[in-house]
Design an enzyme around this catalytic site. Sequence first.
Site, PDB file in Angstrom:
ATOM      1  N   LYS A  47       0.830  -1.206   0.000  1.00  0.00           N
ATOM      2  CA  LYS A  47       0.000   0.000   0.000  1.00  0.00           C
ATOM      3  C   LYS A  47       0.864   1.255   0.000  1.00  0.00           C
ATOM      4  O   LYS A  47       2.060   1.200   0.275  1.00  0.00           O
ATOM      5  CB  LYS A  47      -0.936  -0.018   1.208  1.00  0.00           C
ATOM      6  CG  LYS A  47      -0.229  -0.058   2.548  1.00  0.00           C
ATOM      7  CD  LYS A  47      -1.227  -0.191   3.688  1.00  0.00           C
ATOM      8  CE  LYS A  47      -0.513  -0.232   5.036  1.00  0.00           C
ATOM      9  NZ  LYS A  47      -1.445  -0.339   6.161  1.00  0.00           N
ATOM     10  N   ARG A  89      -9.731  -0.526  15.506  1.00  0.00           N
ATOM     11  CA  ARG A  89      -9.711   0.283  14.293  1.00  0.00           C
ATOM     12  C   ARG A  89     -10.692  -0.382  13.321  1.00  0.00           C
ATOM     13  O   ARG A  89     -11.879  -0.097  13.359  1.00  0.00           O
ATOM     14  CB  ARG A  89      -8.278   0.370  13.730  1.00  0.00           C
ATOM     15  CG  ARG A  89      -8.099   1.423  12.649  1.00  0.00           C
ATOM     16  CD  ARG A  89      -6.653   1.523  12.213  1.00  0.00           C
ATOM     17  NE  ARG A  89      -6.130   0.275  11.662  1.00  0.00           N
ATOM     18  CZ  ARG A  89      -4.903   0.144  11.166  1.00  0.00           C
ATOM     19  NH1 ARG A  89      -4.071   1.182  11.179  1.00  0.00           N
ATOM     20  NH2 ARG A  89      -4.490  -1.002  10.663  1.00  0.00           N
ATOM     21  N   TYR A 123      16.271  30.382   7.442  1.00  0.00           N
ATOM     22  CA  TYR A 123      15.097  31.167   7.811  1.00  0.00           C
ATOM     23  C   TYR A 123      14.971  31.312   9.319  1.00  0.00           C
ATOM     24  O   TYR A 123      15.146  30.358  10.080  1.00  0.00           O
ATOM     25  CB  TYR A 123      13.827  30.505   7.273  1.00  0.00           C
ATOM     26  CG  TYR A 123      13.667  30.641   5.782  1.00  0.00           C
ATOM     27  CD1 TYR A 123      13.519  31.887   5.181  1.00  0.00           C
ATOM     28  CD2 TYR A 123      13.635  29.509   4.977  1.00  0.00           C
ATOM     29  CE1 TYR A 123      13.365  32.013   3.819  1.00  0.00           C
ATOM     30  CE2 TYR A 123      13.473  29.610   3.603  1.00  0.00           C
ATOM     31  CZ  TYR A 123      13.337  30.874   3.029  1.00  0.00           C
ATOM     32  OH  TYR A 123      13.177  30.989   1.675  1.00  0.00           O
ATOM     33  N   MET A 132      12.340  24.448   1.433  1.00  0.00           N
ATOM     34  CA  MET A 132      11.635  23.657   0.438  1.00  0.00           C
ATOM     35  C   MET A 132      12.584  22.852  -0.447  1.00  0.00           C
ATOM     36  O   MET A 132      12.316  21.694  -0.782  1.00  0.00           O
ATOM     37  CB  MET A 132      10.765  24.560  -0.446  1.00  0.00           C
ATOM     38  CG  MET A 132       9.948  23.795  -1.489  1.00  0.00           C
ATOM     39  SD  MET A 132       8.958  24.872  -2.549  1.00  0.00           S
ATOM     40  CE  MET A 132       7.762  25.501  -1.362  1.00  0.00           C
TER      41      MET A 132
END
Length: 363
Positions: free
Chosen positions: A36, A137, A260, A308
């Site tokens: 998955k 669950r 930053y 980023m």
Amino acid sequence: MSIKTATAHINLNALADNLQHVKAQAPDSKVLAVLKANAYGHGLERIAKALQTNHESVDAFGVARIDEALALRAAGVITPIVLLEGFFDSNELALLAVNNLQTIVHNEQQLAALCDKQLVLSQPLKVWLKVDTGMHRLGINPQEFSHYYQSLKASANVENDIVLMSHLGCADDLTNPVTARQINLFNRITQGIDAERSMANSAGVAAWADSHYQWIRPGLMLYGVSPMQNQNDHSIRPVMTLQSSLIATRKLAKGEYVGYGGAWHSEQNTIIGVVAIGYGDGYPRHAKNGTPVLINGRRVPLVGRVSMDMITVDLGINSQDKVGDIATLWGEGLPVKEIADWATTIPYELLCNITRRVQIAVS
């Protein structure tokens, strides 16, 4: 000068070795390999084909949703596939039958759809009946087991050989008593039933032999990451090694800030390196100062905030590192589990968060 951008190296030989290790842990069990979430970020079709063609092939694949299963079928994968969340709509049942997909049943709506006498499928479906033994669950309540099991057995849309399953919630912690209670409850619920059973995830495979039964469901350990808390398993190898390059180096004087917000400043003269990777590639935004990065055989600390597209590392005043040198963010020589700890997350998230702009190199 040659600059390598962020690249995830996928080692299929390591994958094959890990599968052999899994089988050695549970030699009498069949293997459902969990694929998955794009095979935990390693490439859904790529990993499935590698496992399908390996001489030590698996017995089934597990995916979360039908679109993942259909993608595998479209890629030519013929191995049995199990939908680990089951089907979401009764309209999907005909599609499951045509594509020879198996489904988990864990709620009343799924049971009602399969037992609808108006439904006539092209072939009956293989069903895995999921019982909640304590994770709370997915899964039916233990007291509902007989009703579900007998109803499925009576349905013309369900194959006779139903697999009984549950899921371990705390198996990564050897000190937690919940796992033993789950196994004992599962044994009581299924006692006297002539059916295959399945309970063990990766942690169950590694540490709880009583949970192996006829089927095991390894995920994380197939990809070379230890499923146990505070433990590394040196018998498995990372399938993914994430790397990039130094794109700049600069001298930094004592007291100067980096990145930053000026979140880090140097306590001495040093040399800073800039690596071409950031949260836009899937590197964790919240990795702390000190998170290790492997450059030229030594660990250097992340300093300043993750951007980023870039991170900065403290190379040290005597650094001989140069632009173009390779930086390993996790994988061979630097466990992803360790990076996850520094970023207060889990290895699953880091592996699954690799973004589309990261290059893939397969060996």
